[in-house]
Every structure is written in structure tokens, then in C-alpha cells.
Design a protein around this motif. Structure first.
Motif, PDB file in Angstrom:
ATOM      1  N   LEU A  12       0.826  -1.203   0.000  1.00 15.42           N
ATOM      2  CA  LEU A  12       0.000   0.000   0.000  1.00 15.42           C
ATOM      3  C   LEU A  12       0.864   1.257   0.000  1.00 15.42           C
ATOM      4  CD1 LEU A  12      -2.820  -0.748   2.622  1.00 15.42           C
ATOM      5  CD2 LEU A  12      -3.113  -0.486   0.158  1.00 15.42           C
ATOM      6  N   ALA A  13       0.327   2.325  -0.585  1.00 15.06           N
ATOM      7  CA  ALA A  13       0.985   3.626  -0.522  1.00 15.06           C
ATOM      8  C   ALA A  13       0.845   4.202   0.886  1.00 15.06           C
ATOM      9  CB  ALA A  13       0.356   4.566  -1.555  1.00 15.06           C
ATOM     10  N   PRO A  14       1.703   5.138   1.265  1.00 18.76           N
ATOM     11  CA  PRO A  14       1.642   5.713   2.618  1.00 18.76           C
ATOM     12  C   PRO A  14       0.302   6.358   2.960  1.00 18.76           C
ATOM     13  CG  PRO A  14       3.733   6.255   1.588  1.00 18.76           C
ATOM     14  CD  PRO A  14       2.891   5.619   0.528  1.00 18.76           C
ATOM     15  N   ASP A  15      -0.427   6.860   1.961  1.00 20.84           N
ATOM     16  CA  ASP A  15      -1.717   7.494   2.242  1.00 20.84           C
ATOM     17  C   ASP A  15      -2.875   6.494   2.240  1.00 20.84           C
ATOM     18  OD1 ASP A  15      -1.882   6.919  -0.449  1.00 20.84           O
ATOM     19  OD2 ASP A  15      -2.408   8.945  -1.103  1.00 20.84           O
ATOM     20  N   GLY A  16      -2.557   5.196   2.184  1.00 27.47           N
ATOM     21  CA  GLY A  16      -3.589   4.161   2.186  1.00 27.47           C
ATOM     22  C   GLY A  16      -4.109   3.808   0.818  1.00 27.47           C
ATOM     23  N   GLY A  17      -3.636   4.496  -0.213  1.00 28.44           N
ATOM     24  CA  GLY A  17      -4.073   4.194  -1.567  1.00 28.44           C
ATOM     25  C   GLY A  17      -3.324   3.032  -2.174  1.00 28.44           C
ATOM     26  N   LEU A  18      -3.687   2.694  -3.411  1.00 26.28           N
ATOM     27  CA  LEU A  18      -3.029   1.626  -4.150  1.00 26.28           C
ATOM     28  C   LEU A  18      -2.202   2.253  -5.269  1.00 26.28           C
ATOM     29  CD1 LEU A  18      -5.621   0.265  -2.819  1.00 26.28           C
ATOM     30  CD2 LEU A  18      -5.386  -1.475  -4.580  1.00 26.28           C
ATOM     31  N   TYR A  19      -1.105   1.610  -5.598  1.00 26.69           N
ATOM     32  CA  TYR A  19      -0.237   2.135  -6.640  1.00 26.69           C
ATOM     33  C   TYR A  19      -0.740   1.749  -8.031  1.00 26.69           C
ATOM     34  CZ  TYR A  19       3.369   3.552  -3.290  1.00 26.69           C
ATOM     35  OH  TYR A  19       4.066   4.163  -2.286  1.00 26.69           O
TER      36      TYR A  19
ATOM     37  N   ASP B 276      -9.046  -6.692   6.072  1.00 32.68           N
ATOM     38  CA  ASP B 276      -9.022  -5.467   6.878  1.00 32.68           C
ATOM     39  C   ASP B 276      -7.814  -5.449   7.808  1.00 32.68           C
ATOM     40  OD1 ASP B 276     -11.314  -4.495   5.703  1.00 32.68           O
ATOM     41  OD2 ASP B 276     -12.654  -5.126   7.323  1.00 32.68           O
ATOM     42  N   ILE B 277      -7.472  -6.602   8.369  1.00 30.52           N
ATOM     43  CA  ILE B 277      -6.313  -6.678   9.260  1.00 30.52           C
ATOM     44  C   ILE B 277      -5.030  -6.382   8.496  1.00 30.52           C
ATOM     45  CG2 ILE B 277      -4.907  -8.267  10.646  1.00 30.52           C
ATOM     46  CD1 ILE B 277      -7.564  -9.598  11.529  1.00 30.52           C
ATOM     47  N   VAL B 278      -4.896  -6.961   7.292  1.00 30.22           N
ATOM     48  CA  VAL B 278      -3.713  -6.695   6.476  1.00 30.22           C
ATOM     49  C   VAL B 278      -3.593  -5.206   6.199  1.00 30.22           C
ATOM     50  CG1 VAL B 278      -2.652  -7.050   4.209  1.00 30.22           C
ATOM     51  CG2 VAL B 278      -3.644  -8.988   5.435  1.00 30.22           C
ATOM     52  N   LYS B 279      -4.695  -4.560   5.853  1.00 34.52           N
ATOM     53  CA  LYS B 279      -4.649  -3.127   5.567  1.00 34.52           C
ATOM     54  C   LYS B 279      -4.347  -2.322   6.823  1.00 34.52           C
ATOM     55  CE  LYS B 279      -7.454  -2.938   1.396  1.00 34.52           C
ATOM     56  NZ  LYS B 279      -8.597  -2.299   0.721  1.00 34.52           N
ATOM     57  N   ALA B 280      -4.906  -2.728   7.973  1.00 33.21           N
ATOM     58  CA  ALA B 280      -4.644  -2.014   9.218  1.00 33.21           C
ATOM     59  C   ALA B 280      -3.166  -2.081   9.592  1.00 33.21           C
ATOM     60  CB  ALA B 280      -5.504  -2.595  10.345  1.00 33.21           C
TER      61      ALA B 280
ATOM     62  N   SER C 236      -0.692  -2.638   7.471  1.00 25.63           N
ATOM     63  CA  SER C 236       0.048  -1.904   6.444  1.00 25.63           C
ATOM     64  C   SER C 236      -0.060  -0.395   6.643  1.00 25.63           C
ATOM     65  CB  SER C 236      -0.467  -2.276   5.052  1.00 25.63           C
ATOM     66  OG  SER C 236      -0.194  -3.632   4.766  1.00 25.63           O
ATOM     67  N   ASN C 237      -1.173   0.051   7.205  1.00 25.60           N
ATOM     68  CA  ASN C 237      -1.358   1.488   7.420  1.00 25.60           C
ATOM     69  C   ASN C 237      -0.643   1.996   8.668  1.00 25.60           C
ATOM     70  OD1 ASN C 237      -2.896   2.183   5.136  1.00 25.60           O
ATOM     71  ND2 ASN C 237      -4.773   1.444   6.085  1.00 25.60           N
ATOM     72  N   ASP C 238      -0.158   1.084   9.514  1.00 28.33           N
ATOM     73  CA  ASP C 238       0.685   1.483  10.643  1.00 28.33           C
ATOM     74  C   ASP C 238       2.114   1.580  10.106  1.00 28.33           C
ATOM     75  OD1 ASP C 238       2.285   1.691  12.905  1.00 28.33           O
ATOM     76  OD2 ASP C 238       1.082   0.295  14.093  1.00 28.33           O
ATOM     77  N   LEU C 239       2.463   2.751   9.596  1.00 29.43           N
ATOM     78  CA  LEU C 239       3.718   2.887   8.851  1.00 29.43           C
ATOM     79  C   LEU C 239       4.937   2.588   9.713  1.00 29.43           C
ATOM     80  CD1 LEU C 239       3.001   6.047   6.670  1.00 29.43           C
ATOM     81  CD2 LEU C 239       2.703   3.639   6.094  1.00 29.43           C
ATOM     82  N   ASP C 240       4.895   2.943  10.988  1.00 29.31           N
ATOM     83  CA  ASP C 240       6.038   2.669  11.858  1.00 29.31           C
ATOM     84  C   ASP C 240       6.237   1.168  12.037  1.00 29.31           C
ATOM     85  OD1 ASP C 240       8.131   3.457  13.884  1.00 29.31           O
ATOM     86  OD2 ASP C 240       6.756   2.366  15.205  1.00 29.31           O
ATOM     87  N   PHE C 241       5.152   0.447  12.325  1.00 34.62           N
ATOM     88  CA  PHE C 241       5.233  -1.011  12.491  1.00 34.62           C
ATOM     89  C   PHE C 241       5.666  -1.665  11.187  1.00 34.62           C
ATOM     90  CE2 PHE C 241       3.581  -5.312  12.501  1.00 34.62           C
ATOM     91  CZ  PHE C 241       3.873  -5.771  13.784  1.00 34.62           C
ATOM     92  N   LYS C 242       5.085  -1.200  10.086  1.00 30.65           N
ATOM     93  CA  LYS C 242       5.374  -1.771   8.769  1.00 30.65           C
ATOM     94  C   LYS C 242       6.857  -1.647   8.430  1.00 30.65           C
ATOM     95  CE  LYS C 242       4.096  -0.914   3.912  1.00 30.65           C
ATOM     96  NZ  LYS C 242       3.225  -0.097   3.037  1.00 30.65           N
ATOM     97  N   ARG C 243       7.424  -0.477   8.676  1.00 33.84           N
ATOM     98  CA  ARG C 243       8.828  -0.262   8.345  1.00 33.84           C
ATOM     99  C   ARG C 243       9.753  -0.967   9.326  1.00 33.84           C
ATOM    100  NH1 ARG C 243       7.299   5.996   7.034  1.00 33.84           N
ATOM    101  NH2 ARG C 243       6.702   5.649   4.853  1.00 33.84           N
ATOM    102  N   ARG C 244       9.374  -0.963  10.599  1.00 34.01           N
ATOM    103  CA  ARG C 244      10.224  -1.596  11.622  1.00 34.01           C
ATOM    104  C   ARG C 244      10.336  -3.101  11.388  1.00 34.01           C
ATOM    105  NH1 ARG C 244       7.833  -2.175  16.706  1.00 34.01           N
ATOM    106  NH2 ARG C 244       6.559  -0.405  16.074  1.00 34.01           N
ATOM    107  N   HIS C 245       9.243  -3.710  10.943  1.00 32.59           N
ATOM    108  CA  HIS C 245       9.230  -5.163  10.767  1.00 32.59           C
ATOM    109  C   HIS C 245       9.334  -5.588   9.308  1.00 32.59           C
ATOM    110  CE1 HIS C 245       8.486  -6.043  14.988  1.00 32.59           C
ATOM    111  NE2 HIS C 245       7.560  -5.101  14.993  1.00 32.59           N
TER     112      HIS C 245
END
Length: 476
Positions: free
Chosen positions: A23-30, A208-212, A214-223
Motif C-alpha cells: 500500500l501507498a503511505p496514504d492508504g491508496g493503491l499504486y 481489513d487486518i492486512v490493511k490495518a 500496512s497502514n501502521d507505517l512505523d510497524f510496517k517499516r520496523r518489521h
């Protein structure tokens, strides 16, 4: 080629960056900043290419940050007889031979289910696994893939990623909602980099869980979280290739037009057809077929999109389409709204998130016809009848999802144009429905005999993003 978000984020990214991001940082799709245009000369040059070479030609239009020699090798390593069972990779079968009507251009089945997990998802996932491994090795990085599946995406992803260096897979699936064969394909894998998580809910809860997460940018990048669902543009791009392959097999010249019928749940498969049509492939109509979960059929009939709650999502005999929130749908709306990211954000981040529904303005709805979309739906009785008649009259056994596509294709096709139905899976994955329809067990590949009796490994979790995050943190 640069990629942009459907929700208007001004940043533009390269292919390899979005390959690993999801996902893109704003929650959109590329989506690509533009669709490369294919002219008649290019179609003529591509006609007759092997599937691997055709795949390279399509991919090379969208990927300029992988050297083309490497990209060609990746395509040739992916699309082989050893993996897909034939040199054709996607064989074409005529379904209406017995009718023999003069002037009828024909109803065809494009075989997409001859890969390792017997479903069309292998066509893209095998390439995605090779792309991931290639790019991670170049960067010296690792990736933790988080995905959701209603049946076939999960096994295709796991078989494509098992043993891949630097990759772990965490796959969410709805508890008790897949066929026994589908469950066995996933849960029997014992590879240490494969983690199956059954969520106490429906597929939309998993998504919905996958998107949630993915939208936590700090968690997504850290892991180092990435995705393999069709929200990943690379997977959708790989699917564009077989629309070109199907077109070349069903036509004798590049002046002909064809239509495609596509069983649709998450809108990724038919969205690839939309991309091919936007590129200039001579597609007349894109026929979307749903089951009883007919959210998309309703939208294409009246412009109203209403997401169903878990309690309203029917459990059907075509379970991989038991989806009421189509994640790829946003890509089509972006194009339909003439790539206005602000309007897309207002619909999906505001109206849909707050109210669970939106309605297109009348002038926007009128433009759907310009994109060639029509739709229909199918019921359990329809599936049984279609499976039975296709077997009795054509000698071809099809799975329940493909039957949804064939049923709607027969209703909506123009006899003057070839109609190609995209096969979803081999019948062996849904034996109970096949027996109910035909009275006989579907043939299964020898390697899958007894798969349901193998030991299984799976973690059951509640439908809670925090619980999934905690499990990921403990197991990365």
C-alpha cells in the motif's frame, strides 16, 4: 516508469520500491503514472512469442529499474513447462464445439490453473516470488510478507515463497471457510518461513487486518512488512500478460476484438483486464461474474457500492469469491474518475470508511460503458447446472468459480465475437461440489493424493489487528 497513489499522494515511486511496499503511505493503491500504448505493429510483433517472452515484453514496459537482461531471465525462469505443465503455459479450449452454429465466434476457456497449487494465482505468484528474491538479494534485505486469502492466494503465495532467501510469509485465512483441499495445501506446509494464521471471521476481516497493519507505517517499516495480495501492483501486472496470450490464441488477426468473462471477488483478476484494455488490447467487453456475494454486480448495474458486514457475507460453493469488499476496486474507480486522487480519497477514505457505501454521480456512472464492463451473478444451483452441462456437452470439467464465469458468459456473450472465460482453479480443489453436480470425483494430480491427511500447522487468532501484530513480532 513511475507509480502514483490512487489517493493523490504527490510522491512518485519506482517499481522496485512499490514491489516491496504494498500500500501507498496514504492508504491508496499504486498504479503507473500512465498506461503504455500498444499499437498494431507491436501486437503483430508479439503474436507468436512464447509465454515467457511475451511476459518479458509486457513487464519491460512497466519496469525500468531492473536490467532488461535480468528481467528476461526472471520471466524465463518462471514460465516453464516444468512449473506449468505445458509449453503453452495457458492452453485455450473451445467449450461450445458441439453447438456448431454457423458464424459463432466461440466460447473459450483459458487454462490458468496448471501451476503448483492448481489455481490461477500461480500465474502471478511464481513471478512475484522470483522478483522478491532478486530484489532483496540486490539490497541485502529481508521481507516479512503479510497476506490474506479466501482460498487460492494463500497456497499460491506459500508455494512461491517457500525456501526463498530472506522471506517469511504470514498468511491470514478465514477459519473454516476454505475447502478441505485448500486448507490442506496451506496448513500442511512445514517450512519454517511459512506461518498460517486462521482468523475467526470472514475473508474481509482478514483483508481489513492486512490493511490495518500496512497502514501502521512505523510497524510496517520496523518489521519490513510487504504484501502479496493483489493490492501489490507487481502481481496485478503479471496477470495482464495472460490477457494478451488469450487474445492471440483466440484470434487470427489483430483487427479482431474479443471479450473476457472473469469470476470476480477481489477485483484483481478483472482489473488486470482493465489495464490490458487501457493499453490498447482489442477487448470489447469485460464480463464480471459474481456469486451470491454480488456487491460488484450491484455496482456495475446501478453505481451503488455497499460493503456487506461479516454477518451478511454468504458462505457459498465458490468460496474464494465470498468477498464483500473488493480491495482492487479502488484502482478502477481512480481511472473511472479520470485519475482524480482527491475524489477517490473522498469516496474510499471518507464515505466508505464512515458509512460503508457510496454512490457514483450519474455522469461518472455513465462512463463505465466506455470501459467495457458488464456484469452478472450466479447461484449454487447455477453452478451445479453449469458444471454438469459443460461436462456432459463439452467433456470439460470446471470448478465452481469457473462455472460462475461460464454461466454469466453464456448469458452476455455476443456470438460474433470470441468470448474467453478465465479459468480459476482445477476441479480437484472443490471435489464435493463436483460430485454433487456430476456424480463423479474430479481427477487430481498424483502429487496431491492424500493431501488432506497430512499433518497440519496453523495458529488460530481472533479478528484483531493487535493480536496479529503481536504474533508477527514474536515470529519475525
Amino acid at each position: 516508469m513511475k507509480y502514483i497513489s490512487t489517493r493523490g499522494d504527490p510522491a512518485q515511486r519506482g517499481f522496485c520500491d512499490i514491489l516491496l511496499e504494498g500500500l501507498a503511505p496514504d492508504g491508496g493503491l499504486y498504479l503507473p503514472a500512465y498506461y503504455p500504448q500498444i499499437d498494431a505493429a507491436t501486437l503483430q510483433r508479439w503474436r507468436g512469442l512464447s509465454y515467457a517472452d511475451l511476459a518479458f515484453e509486457v513487464l519491460a514496459l512497466y519496469i525500468d529499474d531492473i536490467p532488461h537482461d535480468d528481467l528476461r531471465q526472471l520471466a524465463q525462469r518462471t514460465y516453464t513447462r516444468a512449473i506449468f505443465g505445458s509449453d503453452e503455459i495457458t492452453p485455450l479450449t473451445r467449450l461450445d464445439k458441439a453447438e456448431g452454429k454457423s458464424g459463432d465466434a466461440g466460447l473459450y476457456l483459458l487454462g490458468l490453473s496448471n501451476g503448483p497449487t492448481l489455481a490461477f494465482k500461480d500465474m502471478a505468484m511464481q513471478l512475484l516470488g522470483n522478483l522478491f528474491e532478486y530484489e532483496l538479494a540486490r539490497r541485502g534485505e529481508t521481507l516479512n510478507i503479510l497476506g490474506a486469502t479466501s482460498g487460492d492466494t494463500g497456497s499460491a503465495a506459500e508455494y512461491a515463497m517457500r525456501g526463498k532467501r530472506g522471506i517469511n510469509v504470514f498468511m491470514l485465512s478465514p477459519l473454516g471457510r476454505m475447502s478441505p483441499f485448500q486448507q490442506a495445501q496451506m496448513f500442511s506446509l512445514q517450512d519454517p518461513n511459512i506461518h498460517n494464521i486462521a482468523i475467526d471471521g470472514v475473508f474481509d476481516d482478514c483483508q481489513d487486518i492486512v490493511k490495518a497493519v500496512s497502514n501502521d507505517l512505523d510497524f510496517k517499516r520496523r518489521h519490513r512488512i510487504g504484501t502479496v495480495n493483489s493490492i501489490n501492483w507487481a502481481r496485478l501486472l503479471a496477470q495482464v500478460v495472460y490477457y494478451f496470450a488469450g487474445y492471440f490464441r483466440a484470434t487470427a488477426s489483430n483487427s479482431q476484438r474479443v471479450s473476457f468473462a472473469v469470476p470476480s471477488g477481489n477485483f484483481g483478476n478483472i482489473c488486470a483486464g482493465h489495464v490490458a484494455r487501457m493499453m490498447g488490447l482489442p477487448i470489447d467487453r469485460l464480463v464480471l461474474a459474481t456469486n451470491e456475494n454480488n456487491v460488484l454486480d450491484e455496482f456495475f448495474r446501478n453505481g451503488h457500492y455497499r460493503v456487506r458486514a461479516s454477518s451478511e457475507t454468504f458462505e457459498t460453493s465458490s468460496p474464494s469469491m465470498d468477498i464483500s469488499k473488493a480491495s482492487n476496486f479502488e484502482r478502477f474507480i481512480f481511472d473511472l474518475l479520470q485519475r482524480d486522487g482527491g475524489r477517490v480519497r473522498a469516496l474510499f477514505a471518507d464515505e466508505l470508511s464512515k458509512h460503508g457505501e457510496f454512490t457514483l454521480a450519474s455522469d461518472d456512472f455513465a462512463r463505465i460503458a466506455d470501459h467495457g464492463f458488464v456484469s452478472g451473478s450466479s447461484s449454487h444451483a447455477d453452478r451445479l447446472a453449469t458444471i454438469r452441462t459443460t461436462w456432459d456437452q463439452c467433456g470439460v470439467m470446471i470448478d465452481p468459480h469457473t462455472a460462475d464465469g461460464v454461466k454469466v458468459a453464456r448469458e452476455l456473450r455476443d456470438p460474433a465475437l470470441p468470448m474467453i472465460v478465465l479459468e480459476t482453479a482445477l476441479p480437484a480443489k472443490f471435489a464435493a461440489t463436483i460430485v454433487e453436480a456430476t456424480g463423479r470425483e474430479p481427477q487430481r494430480p498424483p502429487a496431491t493424493e492424500g493431501i488432506e491427511q497430512l499433518p497440519k500447522r496453523c495458529k488460530v487468532l481472533p479478528r484483531d489487528a493487535a493480536a496479529v501484530k503481536a504474533y508477527l513480532t514474536e515470529n519475525v
